[in-house]
Design an enzyme around this catalytic site. Sequence first.
Site, PDB file in Angstrom:
ATOM      1  N   GLU A  26       9.326  45.957  41.572  1.00  0.00           N
ATOM      2  CA  GLU A  26       8.730  47.254  41.231  1.00  0.00           C
ATOM      3  C   GLU A  26       8.292  48.017  42.485  1.00  0.00           C
ATOM      4  O   GLU A  26       8.412  49.237  42.550  1.00  0.00           O
ATOM      5  CB  GLU A  26       7.548  47.025  40.280  1.00  0.00           C
ATOM      6  CG  GLU A  26       8.018  46.518  38.911  1.00  0.00           C
ATOM      7  CD  GLU A  26       6.880  46.038  38.031  1.00  0.00           C
ATOM      8  OE1 GLU A  26       6.157  45.123  38.467  1.00  0.00           O
ATOM      9  OE2 GLU A  26       6.725  46.556  36.908  1.00  0.00           O
TER      10      GLU A  26
ATOM     11  N   GLU B 200       8.829  38.965  34.130  1.00  0.00           N
ATOM     12  CA  GLU B 200       7.514  38.955  33.472  1.00  0.00           C
ATOM     13  C   GLU B 200       7.531  38.418  32.053  1.00  0.00           C
ATOM     14  O   GLU B 200       6.596  37.741  31.628  1.00  0.00           O
ATOM     15  CB  GLU B 200       6.916  40.375  33.454  1.00  0.00           C
ATOM     16  CG  GLU B 200       6.429  40.879  34.792  1.00  0.00           C
ATOM     17  CD  GLU B 200       7.510  41.579  35.602  1.00  0.00           C
ATOM     18  OE1 GLU B 200       8.705  41.418  35.280  1.00  0.00           O
ATOM     19  OE2 GLU B 200       7.157  42.276  36.550  1.00  0.00           O
TER      20      GLU B 200
ATOM     21  N   ALA C 144       3.620  39.854  41.484  1.00  0.00           N
ATOM     22  CA  ALA C 144       2.166  39.880  41.377  1.00  0.00           C
ATOM     23  C   ALA C 144       1.686  38.428  41.418  1.00  0.00           C
ATOM     24  O   ALA C 144       2.412  37.521  41.003  1.00  0.00           O
ATOM     25  CB  ALA C 144       1.771  40.535  40.071  1.00  0.00           C
TER      26      ALA C 144
ATOM     27  N   GLY D  42       6.543  42.295  40.424  1.00  0.00           N
ATOM     28  CA  GLY D  42       5.890  43.367  41.188  1.00  0.00           C
ATOM     29  C   GLY D  42       6.603  43.671  42.498  1.00  0.00           C
ATOM     30  O   GLY D  42       6.518  44.796  43.006  1.00  0.00           O
TER      31      GLY D  42
END
Length: 268
Positions: free
Chosen positions: A111, A131, A63, A108
């Site tokens: 993911e 994270e 992200a 991300g």
Amino acid sequence: MSVDIERRGAIAIITINQPDKLNAMNSERLRALHGALRQLDMVRSVRCIVVTGAGDRAFVAGADISEMATLAPDEGLAFARIGHAVTAKIEQLAQPVIAAVNGFALGGGCELALACDIRLASDTAVFAQPEVGLGVPPGWGGTQRLARVVGPGLASEMILTGRRVDAAEALRVGLVNAVHAGAELMEHAVTMAERIAANSPRAVSASKQLMGLALAGNPSNGLATEARRFADAFGSADQREGMAAFLEKRTATFQDEQVPEQEGNSDR
Ligand code: COA
């Protein structure tokens, strides 16, 4: 466009295209990816989808930390929800989705790959959920999906330490189905996609949905809680420090967590 779609017969290739930022996903790119998936959902002549990242360094390096660095909790919740919408869309599509992981798949990016039906990697691929070093838990399904793929022990280690897993280890632990030389990755992904596309679309789609049901259990509570805890981290000292440190290219220093009065042990 930051997300490109290419048709090759019955296959569609989605390329996340921001190589100068290692294809990090901000909300605009997430929306573009969601739009591309929705568009392909309508096209039944597309029988299999390959997702990859532009350039030769990254699938998706996570992200976008420069966007996340300034989010308030309600904005963090919205950011988690767009990520959840994209990953849910991948799982709900009639067509199988193959992740061609051509480099970093961090946060991300890991993911996103986890939501795909099959993961193929280049020999330079690197997976991680870093994270917690940025002061937030994973927010796009990693806490729910990683353990399904690699088992709870390794998932805990990856999420709690942020340790990177290279392509060889990813193959050994079942995080990816195969590893190929970088220059040959897309060819192998397309060949596998064509093989899927040659089968009955109805049977393929039914098989995907049924395997999804078996694997999913009931993740909706877990995902809702994940989004809330991700959101709660925004505005915390840890989130500010973790993301500022990345943007300032320095190591983050986190303070001990304060135990709230009522949770303390009054006997001590
Ligand atoms: N968010 C925002 N920008 C990112 C990014 C991310 N997740 N990952 C990489 N970038 C940007 C960098 O800021 C840099 O931009 P700049 O050239 O404007 O400074 C550019 O992409 C190239 O990255 P850089 O860090 O210079 O490359 P590197 O080879 O030194 O390191 C990584 C590569 C992947 C190890 C490093 O970029 C990194 O740690 N990224 C963050 C990974 C992460 O924590 N992801 C999880 C987020 S939830």
